[in-house]
Design a protein around this motif. Structure first.
Motif, PDB file in Angstrom:
ATOM      1  N   ASN A   1       0.812  -1.222   0.000  1.00 15.13           N
ATOM      2  CA  ASN A   1       0.000   0.000   0.000  1.00 15.13           C
ATOM      3  C   ASN A   1       0.843   1.269   0.000  1.00 15.13           C
ATOM      4  OD1 ASN A   1      -2.649  -1.125  -0.009  1.00 15.13           O
ATOM      5  ND2 ASN A   1      -2.405  -1.692   2.130  1.00 15.13           N
ATOM      6  N   ALA A   2       2.140   1.144   0.357  1.00 11.86           N
ATOM      7  CA  ALA A   2       3.002   2.322   0.360  1.00 11.86           C
ATOM      8  C   ALA A   2       3.612   2.607  -1.008  1.00 11.86           C
ATOM      9  CB  ALA A   2       4.125   2.152   1.394  1.00 11.86           C
ATOM     10  N   MET A   3       3.489   1.673  -1.929  1.00 12.99           N
ATOM     11  CA  MET A   3       4.073   1.850  -3.255  1.00 12.99           C
ATOM     12  C   MET A   3       3.348   2.952  -4.012  1.00 12.99           C
ATOM     13  SD  MET A   3       4.793  -2.090  -4.414  1.00 12.99           S
ATOM     14  CE  MET A   3       5.649  -1.586  -5.898  1.00 12.99           C
ATOM     15  N   GLU A   4       4.122   3.746  -4.723  1.00 15.03           N
ATOM     16  CA  GLU A   4       3.532   4.820  -5.507  1.00 15.03           C
ATOM     17  C   GLU A   4       2.832   4.293  -6.751  1.00 15.03           C
ATOM     18  OE1 GLU A   4       6.499   7.664  -6.414  1.00 15.03           O
ATOM     19  OE2 GLU A   4       6.824   8.280  -4.326  1.00 15.03           O
ATOM     20  N   GLU A   5       3.299   3.167  -7.268  1.00 12.85           N
ATOM     21  CA  GLU A   5       2.667   2.576  -8.440  1.00 12.85           C
ATOM     22  C   GLU A   5       1.331   1.939  -8.048  1.00 12.85           C
ATOM     23  OE1 GLU A   5       5.675   1.903  -7.459  1.00 12.85           O
ATOM     24  OE2 GLU A   5       7.046   2.647  -9.013  1.00 12.85           O
ATOM     25  N   GLY A   6       0.359   2.097  -8.913  1.00  7.31           N
ATOM     26  CA  GLY A   6      -0.912   1.414  -8.704  1.00  7.31           C
ATOM     27  C   GLY A   6      -0.781  -0.042  -9.110  1.00  7.31           C
ATOM     28  N   ILE A   7      -1.166  -0.954  -8.231  1.00  9.86           N
ATOM     29  CA  ILE A   7      -1.036  -2.385  -8.499  1.00  9.86           C
ATOM     30  C   ILE A   7      -2.391  -3.046  -8.283  1.00  9.86           C
ATOM     31  CG2 ILE A   7       0.115  -4.537  -7.843  1.00  9.86           C
ATOM     32  CD1 ILE A   7       2.466  -2.899  -6.908  1.00  9.86           C
ATOM     33  N   VAL A   8      -2.776  -3.910  -9.220  1.00  4.02           N
ATOM     34  CA  VAL A   8      -4.056  -4.609  -9.109  1.00  4.02           C
ATOM     35  C   VAL A   8      -3.882  -6.034  -9.606  1.00  4.02           C
ATOM     36  CG1 VAL A   8      -4.811  -3.822 -11.397  1.00  4.02           C
ATOM     37  CG2 VAL A   8      -6.511  -4.518  -9.696  1.00  4.02           C
ATOM     38  N   LEU A   9      -4.523  -6.969  -8.917  1.00  2.00           N
ATOM     39  CA  LEU A   9      -4.514  -8.382  -9.292  1.00  2.00           C
ATOM     40  C   LEU A   9      -5.886  -8.733  -9.829  1.00  2.00           C
ATOM     41  CD1 LEU A   9      -2.966 -11.129  -9.221  1.00  2.00           C
ATOM     42  CD2 LEU A   9      -4.026 -11.515  -7.000  1.00  2.00           C
ATOM     43  N   ILE A  10      -5.936  -9.324 -11.035  1.00  2.00           N
ATOM     44  CA  ILE A  10      -7.218  -9.665 -11.657  1.00  2.00           C
ATOM     45  C   ILE A  10      -7.231 -11.145 -12.024  1.00  2.00           C
ATOM     46  CG2 ILE A  10      -7.571  -7.332 -12.558  1.00  2.00           C
ATOM     47  CD1 ILE A  10      -6.673  -8.367 -15.287  1.00  2.00           C
ATOM     48  N   ASP A  11      -8.445 -11.712 -12.107  1.00  2.00           N
ATOM     49  CA  ASP A  11      -8.579 -13.109 -12.522  1.00  2.00           C
ATOM     50  C   ASP A  11      -8.878 -13.175 -14.011  1.00  2.00           C
ATOM     51  OD1 ASP A  11     -11.199 -12.335 -12.776  1.00  2.00           O
ATOM     52  OD2 ASP A  11     -11.932 -13.468 -11.052  1.00  2.00           O
ATOM     53  N   SER A  12      -9.131 -14.385 -14.500  1.00  2.00           N
ATOM     54  CA  SER A  12      -9.359 -14.566 -15.934  1.00  2.00           C
ATOM     55  C   SER A  12     -10.655 -13.925 -16.408  1.00  2.00           C
ATOM     56  CB  SER A  12      -9.382 -16.070 -16.266  1.00  2.00           C
ATOM     57  OG  SER A  12     -10.372 -16.740 -15.490  1.00  2.00           O
ATOM     58  N   ASN A  13     -11.570 -13.614 -15.481  1.00  2.76           N
ATOM     59  CA  ASN A  13     -12.813 -12.917 -15.838  1.00  2.76           C
ATOM     60  C   ASN A  13     -12.669 -11.407 -15.722  1.00  2.76           C
ATOM     61  OD1 ASN A  13     -14.271 -15.344 -16.301  1.00  2.76           O
ATOM     62  ND2 ASN A  13     -14.558 -15.596 -14.091  1.00  2.76           N
ATOM     63  N   LEU A  14     -11.418 -10.939 -15.571  1.00  3.73           N
ATOM     64  CA  LEU A  14     -11.102  -9.505 -15.466  1.00  3.73           C
ATOM     65  C   LEU A  14     -11.784  -8.874 -14.267  1.00  3.73           C
ATOM     66  CD1 LEU A  14     -11.220  -8.367 -19.215  1.00  3.73           C
ATOM     67  CD2 LEU A  14      -9.427  -9.553 -17.948  1.00  3.73           C
ATOM     68  N   ARG A  15     -11.885  -9.625 -13.195  1.00  7.67           N
ATOM     69  CA  ARG A  15     -12.411  -9.091 -11.938  1.00  7.67           C
ATOM     70  C   ARG A  15     -11.252  -8.806 -10.995  1.00  7.67           C
ATOM     71  NH1 ARG A  15     -16.622 -13.748 -10.465  1.00  7.67           N
ATOM     72  NH2 ARG A  15     -14.680 -14.862 -10.890  1.00  7.67           N
ATOM     73  N   ILE A  16     -11.391  -7.731 -10.233  1.00 10.03           N
ATOM     74  CA  ILE A  16     -10.331  -7.299  -9.319  1.00 10.03           C
ATOM     75  C   ILE A  16     -10.326  -8.194  -8.076  1.00 10.03           C
ATOM     76  CG2 ILE A  16      -9.527  -5.421  -7.848  1.00 10.03           C
ATOM     77  CD1 ILE A  16     -10.691  -3.473  -9.869  1.00 10.03           C
ATOM     78  N   LEU A  17      -9.167  -8.823  -7.824  1.00  4.30           N
ATOM     79  CA  LEU A  17      -8.997  -9.658  -6.632  1.00  4.30           C
ATOM     80  C   LEU A  17      -8.307  -8.893  -5.504  1.00  4.30           C
ATOM     81  CD1 LEU A  17      -7.796 -12.970  -8.350  1.00  4.30           C
ATOM     82  CD2 LEU A  17     -10.128 -12.322  -7.728  1.00  4.30           C
ATOM     83  N   LEU A  18      -7.402  -7.988  -5.882  1.00  6.46           N
ATOM     84  CA  LEU A  18      -6.646  -7.246  -4.876  1.00  6.46           C
ATOM     85  C   LEU A  18      -6.109  -5.983  -5.527  1.00  6.46           C
ATOM     86  CD1 LEU A  18      -5.391  -7.273  -1.984  1.00  6.46           C
ATOM     87  CD2 LEU A  18      -3.381  -8.383  -2.997  1.00  6.46           C
ATOM     88  N   SER A  19      -6.125  -4.890  -4.774  1.00  8.49           N
ATOM     89  CA  SER A  19      -5.581  -3.633  -5.282  1.00  8.49           C
ATOM     90  C   SER A  19      -4.969  -2.863  -4.119  1.00  8.49           C
ATOM     91  CB  SER A  19      -6.670  -2.797  -5.957  1.00  8.49           C
ATOM     92  OG  SER A  19      -7.700  -2.456  -5.036  1.00  8.49           O
ATOM     93  N   ASN A  20      -3.950  -2.055  -4.436  1.00  8.06           N
ATOM     94  CA  ASN A  20      -3.323  -1.266  -3.371  1.00  8.06           C
ATOM     95  C   ASN A  20      -3.934   0.131  -3.313  1.00  8.06           C
ATOM     96  OD1 ASN A  20      -2.231  -0.119  -5.642  1.00  8.06           O
ATOM     97  ND2 ASN A  20      -0.128  -0.090  -4.880  1.00  8.06           N
TER      98      ASN A  20
ATOM     99  N   LEU B   1      -3.494 -12.242 -13.295  1.00  9.19           N
ATOM    100  CA  LEU B   1      -2.479 -11.304 -13.760  1.00  9.19           C
ATOM    101  C   LEU B   1      -2.301 -10.184 -12.742  1.00  9.19           C
ATOM    102  CD1 LEU B   1      -3.278 -10.669 -17.548  1.00  9.19           C
ATOM    103  CD2 LEU B   1      -1.340 -11.915 -16.637  1.00  9.19           C
ATOM    104  N   VAL B   2      -1.079  -9.673 -12.670  1.00 10.02           N
ATOM    105  CA  VAL B   2      -0.840  -8.484 -11.872  1.00 10.02           C
ATOM    106  C   VAL B   2      -0.536  -7.336 -12.831  1.00 10.02           C
ATOM    107  CG1 VAL B   2       1.615  -8.995 -11.551  1.00 10.02           C
ATOM    108  CG2 VAL B   2       0.459  -7.443 -10.003  1.00 10.02           C
ATOM    109  N   LEU B   3      -1.240  -6.231 -12.649  1.00 13.54           N
ATOM    110  CA  LEU B   3      -1.078  -5.050 -13.483  1.00 13.54           C
ATOM    111  C   LEU B   3      -0.432  -3.947 -12.657  1.00 13.54           C
ATOM    112  CD1 LEU B   3      -3.277  -6.698 -15.044  1.00 13.54           C
ATOM    113  CD2 LEU B   3      -4.238  -4.518 -15.769  1.00 13.54           C
ATOM    114  N   THR B   4       0.585  -3.322 -13.220  1.00 14.42           N
ATOM    115  CA  THR B   4       1.284  -2.227 -12.554  1.00 14.42           C
ATOM    116  C   THR B   4       1.062  -0.940 -13.335  1.00 14.42           C
ATOM    117  OG1 THR B   4       2.976  -3.780 -11.791  1.00 14.42           O
ATOM    118  CG2 THR B   4       3.497  -1.454 -11.654  1.00 14.42           C
ATOM    119  N   PHE B   5       0.564   0.093 -12.637  1.00 12.46           N
ATOM    120  CA  PHE B   5       0.295   1.396 -13.258  1.00 12.46           C
ATOM    121  C   PHE B   5       1.332   2.392 -12.722  1.00 12.46           C
ATOM    122  CE2 PHE B   5      -3.524  -1.011 -13.428  1.00 12.46           C
ATOM    123  CZ  PHE B   5      -4.214  -0.607 -14.569  1.00 12.46           C
ATOM    124  N   THR B   6       2.321   2.720 -13.569  1.00 12.41           N
ATOM    125  CA  THR B   6       3.385   3.643 -13.179  1.00 12.41           C
ATOM    126  C   THR B   6       3.070   5.029 -13.708  1.00 12.41           C
ATOM    127  OG1 THR B   6       4.979   1.824 -13.283  1.00 12.41           O
ATOM    128  CG2 THR B   6       5.873   4.065 -13.249  1.00 12.41           C
TER     129      THR B   6
END
Length: 574
Positions: free
Chosen positions: A244-263, A337-342
């Motif tokens: 949660n302290a990371m400046e980059e936005g990070i989100v974990l999604i499943d194969s149905n493109l649903r959000i499992l975890l986000s910071n 998948l894990v997506l990183t938004f810098t």
């Protein structure tokens, strides 16, 4: 301390029970063997009586006396099987004994023995028959009831002893089973508590050694699991804190493109609030390029980073670089998948500034170079002489001087932006700064017949670099001269407000439009480009002032209205 029982004790009790049964079997065998031996001895005694009677040749009366003395039944059988004498019965009432077993054996072998029930006495007797010289058989018999009664009595006592031992063994076994079952129940309840996650529960078993060891092992395992869970929990907290302290936005999604975890960064960028799990990613990210890259990543293809533009409500446009990578695979299939938004907004802006800077520098240098090149060519070709040539040389000199000013300002900006360069700070006299600034700007002001008024509180000091502060004030005064008409007045006021020294430069120029206020401190930005070039401005003066203010942890601001002039305020900590 209570004595602990072990499985060996159970085996001992079981062996004791088996031994009791073995003793009973041995006792039973002894009784039976004794009975058999007693019968054999009784047969021997009866045989001795028969031999004596054969030799004694007693009369019937003497036979009665003898039989009564030894509790015997004496019977004499003739060769034809008829009874000639019997102790208890009248011979005439007795049937023929020729076919009795002991009689048959006596006539055949000389002696005969039998154990059977008497048809006349109605009880079991032991018979011993002996053939005499007169071809008669003397049979002596005695009842077996005494031996039988004693045997039954002994067997009864032995049965009672066996039943008592059996009952004692059963009670002991029941006690041990109950004790063992209680231990198993405690261990079972402990296992159930552990399955519920209650690792603080402990089993206390005082019983069979194996169960005690098992309970201690379970307790030790629970303690170890608690420590491991605590370590995992601490690691999880640390991970979440870092996540949660990371400046980059990070989100974990499943194969149905649903959000499992986000910071927190991702939530802040797209929702300004916590995003719930199982929320579709499309609800927050609308880019087709991102969607296409995600589809490629889930099919196992290499997904190149893509750019995402976000326009938050009430904020400036932001740019993000989106990278993605698989984090879990099952049988070769990517399931998440894990997506990183810098955030590359600053990079984009710096790139834009760089492009503008290169374009502006090129433009600012191209204009004087073109002028220099044109007039120099005329002079080289001797197409101008006398005063005209002198005029062309003056134009060339002015353009060279303009280029020199631009280069000097660029070098000064580069020097101010160099973080590694140490700027010397000391206590500076504000009055001296204003006096030196006015001295450097008086000539320019006099050329436009302008008056510069200054009002400075006496004995004011600030912490800074005197040379840079003078340069900042000179730039502000020259900028006021540049954008003011001839004969106008420029006012300089310096005052102390809340531990800040405020340097205010006010002109009576044309003013600055509101849409230009935010950009006037950018490099080469000019409100009136024609006037700036005509007056010899480089377009870098206000940008230099802003950098000097930043170096001193200060601030530069401007207030302006069209047709009323502008007021620039440089704030420097005391």
């Amino acid at each position: 301390m209570k004595k602990q029982h072990s499985l060996r004790f159970i085996l001992i009790v079981t062996a004791t029970s088996l031994l009791a049964m073995a003793i009973f079997a041995c006792a039973l065998f002894t009784v039976l063997h004794y009975r058999s031996s007693e019968i054999t001895r009784e047969q021997q005694r009866l045989s001795n009586h028969a031999v004596y009677l054969r030799e004694a040749n007693l009369s019937d009366k003497e036979l009665d006396t003898y039989a009564a003395a030894f509790s015997l039944r004496i019977t004499i059988i003739k060769s034809d099987g008829t009874v000639s004498y019997d102790t208890y019965f009248n011979p005439k009432d007795l049937d023929n004994h020729l076919y009795r077993q002991e009689i048959k054996d006596a006539f055949a072998k000389g002696t005969g023995t039998a154990i059977r029930s008497s048809a006349n006495a109605k009880q079991q007797l032991l018979y011993e028959a002996l053939l005499t010289d007169s071809n008669e058989v003397i049979r002596v018999s005695r009842e077996l009831s005494v031996i039988k009664n004693w045997t039954y009595e002994f067997l009864s006592d032995l049965a009672l002893i066996f039943l008592a031992l059996l009952l004692l063994s059963m009670l002991t076994i029941v006690f041990i089973i109950n004790h063992t079952t209680k231990a198993l129940e405690i261990l079972t309840n402990t296992a159930i508590e552990y399955s519920k996650g209650n690792l603080s529960h402990h089993a206390t078993v005082i019983g069979p050694t194996e169960y005690t060891i098992l309970s201690e092992t379970l307790n030790g395992m629970a303690v170890q699991l608690q420590q491991q869970f605590k370590q995992l929990q601490n690691t999880s907290f640390e991970f979440l804190a870092i996540f949660n302290a990371m400046e980059e936005g990070i989100v974990l999604i499943d194969s149905n493109l649903r959000i499992l975890l986000s910071n927190n960064a991702f939530d802040r960028i797209f929702a300004h609030n916590t995003i719930a799990k199982e929320t579709p990613l499309r609800q927050w990210v609308f880019s087709e390029a991102v969607q296409t890259s995600i589809e490629k990543a889930f099919t196992g293809q290499s997904a190149t980073p893509c750019c995402l533009t976000v326009c938050p409500e009430g904020s400036e446009r932001m740019y993000f670089q989106v990278c993605m990578a698989p984090v879990a695979e099952k049988k070769g299939k990517i399931i998440s998948l894990v997506l990183t938004f810098t955030d590359i907004t600053k990079t984009r802006r710096l790139e834009l500034v760089r492009k503008d800077f290169v374009a502006n520098v090129s433009h600012e240098l191209k204009t004087p170079l073109t002028s220099i090149g044109g007039f120099a060519e005329i002079l080289v070709n001797k197409q101008a002489e006398g005063k005209q040539a002198q005029q062309f040389l003056e134009i060339i000199f002015d353009n060279v001087k303009q280029m020199q000013l631009i280069v000097e300002d660029l070098l000064l900006l580069a020097s101010l932006e160099n973080d590694e360069k140490q700027i010397t700070m000391q206590s500076c006299s504000v009055e001296h700064i204003i006096e030196e600034s006015l001295r450097r700007c008086t000539y320019k002001a006099s050329m436009k017949k302008m008056v510069i008024e200054s009002k400075v509180q006496r004995k004011l000091y600030c912490m800074g670099n005197e040379g840079l502060l003078i340069q900042a004030m000179v730039n502000l005064i020259l900028n006021a001269i540049l954008y003011s008409e001839e004969g106008k007045t420029i006012s300089i006021v310096v005052e102390e407000v809340e531990n800040q020294i405020l340097f205010k430069v006010q002109d009576q120029g044309c003013g600055i439009a509101e849409e230009n206020l935010e950009r006037i401190f950018e490099r080469f930005y000019r409100v009136d480009k024609a006037r700036s070039r005509k007056e010899g401005g480089t377009g870098l003066g206000l940008s230099i002032v802003k950098h000097i203010a930043n170096i001193h942890n200060g601030n530069i601001s401007v207030e302006s209205h069209i047709g009323e002039g502008s007021t620039f305020t440089l704030s420097i900590p005391q």
